[in-house]
Every structure is written in structure tokens, then in C-alpha cells.
Motif scaffolding. Structure first.
Motif, PDB file in Angstrom:
ATOM      1  N   ASP A  23     121.025  27.890  47.479  1.00 21.23           N
ATOM      2  CA  ASP A  23     120.590  26.595  48.004  1.00 21.23           C
ATOM      3  C   ASP A  23     121.714  25.981  48.836  1.00 21.23           C
ATOM      4  N   ASP A  24     121.514  24.786  49.322  1.00 26.14           N
ATOM      5  CA  ASP A  24     122.497  24.175  50.225  1.00 26.14           C
ATOM      6  C   ASP A  24     123.793  23.772  49.522  1.00 26.14           C
ATOM      7  N   ARG A  25     123.834  23.899  48.187  1.00 22.95           N
ATOM      8  CA  ARG A  25     125.061  23.622  47.432  1.00 22.95           C
ATOM      9  C   ARG A  25     125.761  24.912  47.011  1.00 22.95           C
ATOM     10  N   HIS A  33     124.392  24.529  62.274  1.00 21.17           N
ATOM     11  CA  HIS A  33     123.300  24.712  61.331  1.00 21.17           C
ATOM     12  C   HIS A  33     123.579  25.915  60.424  1.00 21.17           C
ATOM     13  N   VAL A  34     123.477  25.718  59.117  1.00 22.21           N
ATOM     14  CA  VAL A  34     123.434  26.846  58.186  1.00 22.21           C
ATOM     15  C   VAL A  34     121.964  27.137  57.935  1.00 22.21           C
ATOM     16  N   ILE A  35     121.477  28.242  58.502  1.00 17.68           N
ATOM     17  CA  ILE A  35     120.062  28.583  58.377  1.00 17.68           C
ATOM     18  C   ILE A  35     119.771  29.178  57.011  1.00 17.68           C
ATOM     19  N   ALA A  36     120.670  30.034  56.529  1.00 14.08           N
ATOM     20  CA  ALA A  36     120.453  30.680  55.231  1.00 14.08           C
ATOM     21  C   ALA A  36     121.794  30.991  54.588  1.00 14.08           C
ATOM     22  N   GLY A  37     121.843  30.833  53.271  1.00 15.44           N
ATOM     23  CA  GLY A  37     123.008  31.231  52.486  1.00 15.44           C
ATOM     24  C   GLY A  37     122.599  32.298  51.492  1.00 15.44           C
ATOM     25  N   PRO A  83     131.762  29.504  43.745  1.00 12.81           N
ATOM     26  CA  PRO A  83     132.907  28.584  43.823  1.00 12.81           C
ATOM     27  C   PRO A  83     133.346  28.381  45.270  1.00 12.81           C
ATOM     28  N   MET A  84     133.825  27.196  45.557  1.00  8.63           N
ATOM     29  CA  MET A  84     134.385  26.857  46.872  1.00  8.63           C
ATOM     30  C   MET A  84     133.373  27.054  48.006  1.00  8.63           C
ATOM     31  N   TYR A  85     132.096  26.853  47.706  1.00 12.61           N
ATOM     32  CA  TYR A  85     131.063  27.077  48.730  1.00 12.61           C
ATOM     33  C   TYR A  85     131.227  26.124  49.908  1.00 12.61           C
ATOM     34  N   ASP A  86     131.486  24.860  49.639  1.00 15.47           N
ATOM     35  CA  ASP A  86     131.659  23.899  50.732  1.00 15.47           C
ATOM     36  C   ASP A  86     132.826  24.282  51.631  1.00 15.47           C
TER      37      ASP A  86
END
Length: 339
Positions: free
Chosen positions: A236-238, A209-213, A269-272
């Protein structure tokens, strides 16, 4: 020890360390957005500490004075984060991730930078390291929160042996090359490496789980830490910045004051790839399911800076976001705890 025991121990420790200067600072912060007199603010702060398990800085930074009771109870807090750490992370977590030389050795494939430990390196190794780099970052091997970090021009070092002794005396024994960040983040602010913090949880079923970015941005210094003068915004999630930046004193920046780059809408950039890296790392440390990861984005991909077994909590203040609810539900869903 159950949640109540952990909570009471935490509150007792906070009470012992409470500084009148800090209380005054937080009260003044609240007065910027509230017309309430100082005694009312302090009383409400005390009430929220008891009722919502909320730190005084939490209360000030997240504009809690402006919120209704049903909204206040939706906010994640640092005392609750501490409870997750104590209840779910291994007692050995600190040694596994906050002993930086050990962490760098264990995760050498994801560090992606040259480094050396002055306490154990031979003189020839130190000379070679300094010769390879025009500038280096010096930090404590056991530090956290950005404390004790300097950027050093290696051409200024006349006597490497004497300099090493000085560094050891200052407890700045970990040397790293200065990472080159992705051009888009360099354009945002070139004075520090601007990193992302991913607050994550690996549950017992193996779900990640990614709770927060969070995007952390330097502002006048060589580090981007919130505690060290930097600012942050939520992602956000992206990996797109949702809001302007905010610093420790609740100053708000729609664009960076040094570069003029607009913050809201900026896509990391390259977040994923960064999220995928953190998931790999998390699965190698299943005994520490709750973690805050600091990741740099270089032109060649993400690089892990450090891992925090007791992550800070990041949420955006309602006067900036327009959102009056916090992230507590995301923490509950990820951890399964009734916080």
C-alpha cells in the motif's frame, strides 16, 4: 509513431516469439482456477490479446478468465507498459540505466555498495576487491530480469587472473559486495536481498507519481526476481504488504515456506525514505519519466539496485486479493495517456 503503430509492432514481435510450450504452460495455469476446456481458454486468451492488449502471461497470472468484460478492461498489461516506454521515454533510456557500470558511476551517491568492473579493472584492483569481501555478487554488465547472477565465495578463487578470464567469457563482469539487508527483511528470507520495486512516473508538470509498490521476496535462490523463482506481493502507499506472496507459477504463500514469516501485513522498513530516494533519482533523469526502480533496504537506509526503463507490471491476482479490478486507471492518471 503513435500508439497504434507501437501496438502493432509489439504484437507482431510477440507473435513471432510465441512458443507452443509457453502457450501450454499458460493454459495449464488458467485451468487451475477455471473449469473451461483448453480450446476455450486459448480462444479467450487470443481474444483478450486483441481486445484488451493483453499478453498471454498477463491473462494467466491475473486470473483474467474469471473476470467479466467490464473488469478485464481495468487491468494494466505488459503491452501497454511497453507503449508508455516507447512513447514517453527517451530513445537513449536503455543506455542511461541498463549499462550498469555507467549507471553505478552516475549514481555513486545512492548505490551504497562496493563494486568493480572486471573488464577495465587492473589486477591489483581485483585482488584488493576480493580481499575486502568474503563473498560477492557476479552479474552481466548489461543484464536484466535477474539472469546470469551468481553469489561467489572469494575464498574459492585460487587464481584471480584465470578466474577473471573465466568471468569475462561467461559475461559476468560486474562484481558487487553482497549488501546487508535490514534485519526485518533478513528475517523474512535471508537467502537473498529482498527488494522493493517502485513503478514511478514524473509528469511534465514535475509531479512525481508512485504508480505501484511491490515487495519482491526470494525463495530458495540468491535473487528475489519473479522470473528467477522468487515471489511478490503488492504494497500500500505506506509500504505495508497487502496480500500473501505469489510466484511465477501462481503458487500462493501466506507465510514464507523457508522462514514461516507471515507476508500480508509486513511493513517494509524505511519505505518513505526509499520513495524519497527514488524521487530524487527520477528528477535527475527527466528524459526517462516512466521507470521501475529496484531498491534494497539496508540497516543504514535504502540503496538503489538498478533502474528499468521498461518496467514489468505488477498486480495481484483476484483469487488471492479478492479484488477484481486492476491498476490501469493509476497508469492513466499518472501518464495522461489513454491506454
Amino acid at each position: 509513431m503513435g500508439q497504434l503503430g507501437v501496438r502493432m509492432r509489439y504484437l507482431a514481435g510477440r507473435a513471432r516469439r510465441l512458443s507452443p510450450a509457453n502457450l501450454s504452460e499458460f493454459t495449464e495455469q488458467v485451468k487451475r482456477v477455471s473449469k473451461a476446456p483448453a480450446p476455450v481458454i486459448v480462444a479467450d486468451m487470443m481474444w483478450c490479446a486483441f481486445r484488451y492488449d493483453m499478453g498471454f502471461r498477463d491473462y494467466a497470472v491475473w486470473d483474467i478468465r474469471l473476470l467479466k468484460a467490464r473488469e478485464r478492461k481495468t487491468w494494466m498489461t505488459h503491452p501497454k507498459s511497453y507503449r508508455i516506454t516507447k512513447l514517453l521515454n527517451s530513445p537513449d533510456a536503455r543506455d542511461l540505466v541498463e549499462d550498469k557500470p555507467r549507471f553505478y558511476r552516475d549514481f555513486a551517491d545512492e548505490i551504497r555498495r562496493d563494486w568493480i568492473d572486471l573488464r577495465t579493472a587492473q589486477p591489483a584492483e581485483i585482488d584488493a576487491f576480493l580481499a575486502r569481501h568474503e563473498r560477492v555478487i557476479a552479474k552481466p554488465a548489461q543484464g536484466f530480469g535477474g539472469a546470469g547472477i551468481d553469489r561467489i565465495e572469494t575464498s574459492d578463487i585460487a587464481d584471480a587472473a584465470a578466474w577473471r578470464d573465466t568471468q569475462i567469457a561467461k559475461d559476468q563482469t560486474l562484481l558487487e559486495e553482497v549488501l546487508v539487508q535490514h534485519p526485518e527483511l533478513e528475517a523474512l528470507y535471508p537467502g537473498s536481498v529482498n527488494t522493493i520495486r517502485l513503478v514511478t512516473f514524473l509528469d511534465k508538470a514535475g509531479a512525481f507519481h508512485v504508480i505501484a509498490g511491490v515487495l519482491r521476496i526470494g525463495n530458495g535462490g540468491v535473487i528475489d526476481n519473479f522470473a528467477g523463482g522468487g515471489m511478490f506481493t503488492m504494497l500500500d502507499d505506506r509500504g505495508v504488504a497487502l496480500y500473501p506472496g505469489v510466484d511465477k507459477k501462481s503458487n500462493v504463500f501466506a507465510s514464507h515456506p523457508v522462514t514461516g514469516v507471515q507476508i500480508a501485513g509486513l511493513a517494509v522498513p524505511m519505505y518513505d525514505e526509499a520513495v524519497a530516494m527514488v524521487e530524487r533519482l527520477s528528477r535527475r533523469l527527466p528524459q526517462i519519466p516512466y521507470m521501475g526502480w529496484d531498491i534494497a533496504i539496508t540497516p543504514k537506509g535504502p540503496a538503489v539496485i538498478e533502474a528499468n526503463h521498461n518496467s514489468s507490471v505488477f498486480q495481484m491476482k483476484p483469487t488471492v486479493s479478492g479484488v477484481r479490478t486492476g491498476l490501469l486507471q493509476r497508469y492513466r492518471e499518472a501518464t495522461g495517456l489513454d491506454l
